[in-house]
Design a protein around this motif. Structure first.
Motif: not given
Length: 317
Positions: A61-66, A90-105
């Motif tokens: 949750l923190d990764i998704a929104f912090q 395998g992600f090009e940026s941290y923002d793309l990485f975080r988007e996965v968490f935002q979608s899932a939570v």
């Protein structure tokens, strides 16, 4: 490897609209892929990347929104370390990485029965703080179990068990109670379940006849038992697929598992709680009977008839 550019929620890879359920399932699946990858590579990471990976595994949750800076500070690493971890996956940026968490939570927990609130209300009428603290921990642990992603894993685990030729059930010391409950209750409907005891040095002998058509269900919480880790090593070498029930994705039981349940087991008690594990067992076995062949229901009925004929139960007038 996860896709470096996951599709937006509600869209398929080719841009067509899909149902909310499909989008949620896809997001949860991508997050599961990240967790599984981190669990697989955790042991080989540098100390700083281990700190970052541990935080990612335990604080989705923190990764998704912090912000990246706030997450880095909480994980006691630099923002560049989180970026390196994202790129390692395998992600090009941290923002793309975080988007996965935002979608899932965005998929909230499955609501529990109103009975839970009634019980909490009754408990709050006492002044026994220890009793209340144990109750609060128990409700929290079970609440963390009943989520949309775990619902999918339970269905997948049941399908694996139903398709297996034989099922080995492993748990030692504190989690032997979990393994015994799973094997005892499960065998009533599915006689191909086998409790592994490992007595008198017989662990290797008991596990040797399990192969590629079989699965192993293993339970283990910190402190992790060497026998459980050894059992998974043996079965993995024989091509046995694993369902693991543990307390963190950094657990030594996770690498190589097809399905991992990461359960909360906090408690004011001096030993980790197995309440959520027992509840998970009941959910998986119920799913097996609900979606398995009619023979499973017949097996339960025949078991009860045999027990009554043998006088195993005391009748109450």
């Amino acid at each position: 490897m996860p896709s470096p550019a996951p599709p937006a929620p509600g869209l398929t890879q080719d841009g067509h609209a899909s149902s909310t359920h499909d989008a949620t399932a896809s997001a949860v699946s991508r997050l599961d892929d990240i967790h599984q990858q981190l669990a697989e590579i955790y042991a080989e990471l540098s100390p700083q990347l281990k700190l970052a990976a541990g935080y990612v595994l335990e604080h989705p949750l923190d990764i998704a929104f912090q912000s990246i800076r706030k997450s880095a500070a909480a994980a006691q690493v630099t923002p560049s370390t989180l970026v390196r971890l994202a790129k390692r996956l395998g992600f090009e940026s941290y923002d793309l990485f975080r988007e996965v968490f935002q979608s899932a939570v965005q998929s909230g927990p499955v609501e529990l029965s109103g009975k839970a609130n009634q019980l909490r209300s009754l408990a709050s009428q006492t002044d026994d703080q220890v009793f209340l603290d144990v109750g609060d921990a128990a409700f929290d642990n079970i609440g963390r179990l009943f989520t949309a992603d775990n619902q999918g894993r339970v269905r997948e685990a049941a399908q694996m068990i139903l398709a297996a030729k034989k099922v080995a059930v492993v748990g030692f010391r504190d989690t032997f109670a979990c393994a015994y409950h799973f094997a005892y209750v499960g065998r009533i409907a599915m006689p191909n379940l086998h409790l592994i005891r490992g007595l008198e040095g017989g662990l290797l002998t008991e596990l040797d006849h399990f192969g590629e058509q079989d699965i192993v269900v293993a339970f283990g919480f910190e402190p992790y038992c060497a026998e459980t880790v050894k059992a998974l090593e043996i079965t993995r070498l024989n091509g046995v697929k694993a369902i693991v029930v543990t307390d963190t994705l950094r657990s030594p039981l996770v690498p190589g598992a097809q399905i991992t349940f990461n359960l909360a087991n906090a408690t004011p008690h001096f030993f980790p709680s197995i309440l959520s594990a027992i509840t998970l067992i009941e959910a998986i076995l119920a799913e097996c009977v609900a979606y398995g062949p009619d023979q499973l229901v017949d097996n339960v009925s025949q078991f009860e008839q045999r027990m009554r004929l043998m006088g195993a139960y005391v009748e109450v007038d």
